[in-house]
Design an enzyme around this catalytic site. Structure first.
Site: not given
Ligand SMILES: Cc1cc2nc3c(=O)[nH]c(=O)nc-3n(C[C@H](O)[C@H](O)[C@H](O)COP(=O)(O)OP(=O)(O)OC[C@H]3O[C@@H](n4cnc5c(N)ncnc54)[C@H](O)[C@@H]3O)c2cc1C
Length: 422
Positions: A16, A19, A176, A305, A321
């Site tokens: 992944g 963030f 939004e 997440d 994030a």
């Molecule tokens: C529309 C929207 C608006 C948002 N607005 C805000 C905001 O204003 N402020 C804020 O702080 N947060 C916001 N968030 C939430 C924030 O984006 C998430 O909390 C954050 O991205 C979580 O980070 P993460 O690293 O857990 O997952 P992510 O950033 O979602 O990254 C997960 C990564 O894993 C990869 N992945 C998933 N499954 C697999 C697999 N099986 N094999 C290989 N790769 C895989 C995906 O391609 C992705 O790149 C928002 C989310 C969304 C959807």
């Protein structure tokens, strides 16, 4: 660097490049690990601005950056575009969808979240959620095509359905999205059409709970409801959607014909919990140990997440994030400590800086604990914070110019309708 030297090093696999995963990799610069970052997409996506790509303000390239390019200066990092489908914890290997396997000494799963339709999975065909660039371009296409269709339809039910937009779920993403759709219909598009008045569009925000933006204090939530209503958004709180199909939605006994339905109501963690056979909460998030490792597997970490974590007061850490980034940095710290021979479990502590949400042009709310902001001031704080957190000066300048264009001149630049399959 000699191949044998690399093989002797501790192998860290990070799944992944969002963030959490990216922050973990960044924080391990110079740590001497052999890192493989795997993502099914080739880019890191700034999800907080996805709704702007879905609503014609920004174009996709302004909010996403190729991972390979971002990490080109890191000789210790190999970037692979591949999808993980399982983890074999007994032999310490991850399994890819094409059957290939990759061994690890330590593993970080940062695979994020996806939409949840609360068991009504057929709704996904008619009411897309917003999570990826593909979702954003699909939603942009749906919104713009609805206006195009309406321009060609005679006055009547079909035209009214084309000009009815329903967003389900009044959290930050729903609020939004609906704010900008109302802005498009009521202020930006009217002069572009001849046969229809886009100001006739009905833009609805439907929420099963009794408030919009319920994670915010009551006063800010009330302000948000007023600001959205002032923009012409029809708010329906305390009402759950009971059916969604290609012709519209049903709320209780009421049937509403509408061509565009967008889903912003529920999220479900990625499948990582299932790969690990780990204990998960109702949203599928893995219950991790205080140091973010998986109980029974100190070499496996789940962050962002996909992890169910509580702060010192027992309050769940939000799926945002900054929390994912803090978890990524924390795991990097633990791995470095372990490499130095220090295995002491270090509990993760979350520091919440504040919550922000926008409500269309020049309106936003901000909750910094004792300090609450709303209106134009909150919108500026939101804008500056997002520009600051974007990656690279080129994106910052480009996004700032797009906003200036959109907000000052009331013309959104990214209004192309594209179809990937034609
Ligand atoms: C529309 C929207 C608006 C948002 N607005 C805000 C905001 O204003 N402020 C804020 O702080 N947060 C916001 N968030 C939430 C924030 O984006 C998430 O909390 C954050 O991205 C979580 O980070 P993460 O690293 O857990 O997952 P992510 O950033 O979602 O990254 C997960 C990564 O894993 C990869 N992945 C998933 N499954 C697999 C697999 N099986 N094999 C290989 N790769 C895989 C995906 O391609 C992705 O790149 C928002 C989310 C969304 C959807």
């Amino acid at each position: 660097m000699a191949e044998t030297e690399i093989r002797d090093r501790h192998r860290l696999v990070v799944v992944g490049g969002g963030f959490g995963g990216l922050q973990c990799v960044k924080s391990l610069r110079g740590a001497g690990l052999d890192i493989t970052l795997i993502d099914r997409r080739n880019h890191h996506l700034f999800q907080p601005l996805l709704y702007q790509a879905a609503t014609t303000i920004l174009s996709p390239a302004e909010i996403a950056w190729p991972l390979r390019q971002m990490l080109r200066g890191r000789e210790d990092v190999t970037t692979l575009m591949a999808e993980v489908s399982d983890v074999d914890v007994t032999v310490r290997e991850i399994v890819l969808t094409d059957g290939a396997r990759l061994g690890y000494d330590s593993l970080v799963l940062a695979t994020g979240a996806r939409h949840s339709y609360f068991g009504n999975d057929t709704w996904a065909d008619h009411a897309p959620g917003l999570k990826t660039l593909e979702d954003a371009t699909r939603i942009r296409r749906m919104i713009l095509t609805a206006f195009e269709r309406a321009e060609r339809l005679p006055e009547g039910e079909a035209r009214r359905a084309a000009l009815t937009f329903a967003v389900i779920g009044a959290g930050p993403t729903g609020a939004e999205l609906v704010g900008i759709i109302a802005e498009l219909a009521h202020r930006i598009l009217p002069r572009d059409f001849r046969r229809i008045d886009t100001r006739d569009a009905r833009v609805m925000l439907i929420e099963a709970g009794d408030r919009v933006l319920s994670a915010f204090p009551d006063t800010l939530s009330d302000y948000a409801a007023g600001a959205l209503a002032a923009q012409g958004v029809e708010l329906r709180t305390g009402m759950a959607v009971t059916a969604i199909d290609e012709t519209g939605i049903t709320i209780g006994a009421e049937r509403i014909a509408c061509d565009t339905v967008l889903w912003a109501a529920g999220v479900q963690a990625s499948r990582a919990g299932g790969w690990l056979g780990a204990e998960v909460d109702r949203a599928g998030r893995v219950h991790v140990a205080p140091d973010l490792s998986v109980p029974g597997h100190p070499e496996v970490f789940v962050i962002g997440d996909t992890a169910a974590v509580s702060d010192a007061a027992g309050t769940p850490v939000p799926g945002i994030a900054p929390a994912a980034k803090q978890m990524g940095a924390h795991v990097a710290k633990i791995l470095q400590a372990r490499l130095r021979g220090n295995d002491a479990p270090d509990p993760f502590r979350y520091a919440h800086a504040g919550s922000l949400a926008t409500l269309g042009r020049s309106a936003a709310i901000a909750d910094f604990g004792r300090l609450h902001l709303r209106g134009a001031l909150a919108w500026w704080v939101w804008g500056i914070a997002h520009i600051f957190f974007l990656i690279g000066n080129r994106s910052r300048i480009s996004v700032a110019l797009s906003w200036l264009w959109s907000y000052a001149i009331r013309k959104n630049a990214a209004r192309l309708i594209t179809r990937p399959d034609r």
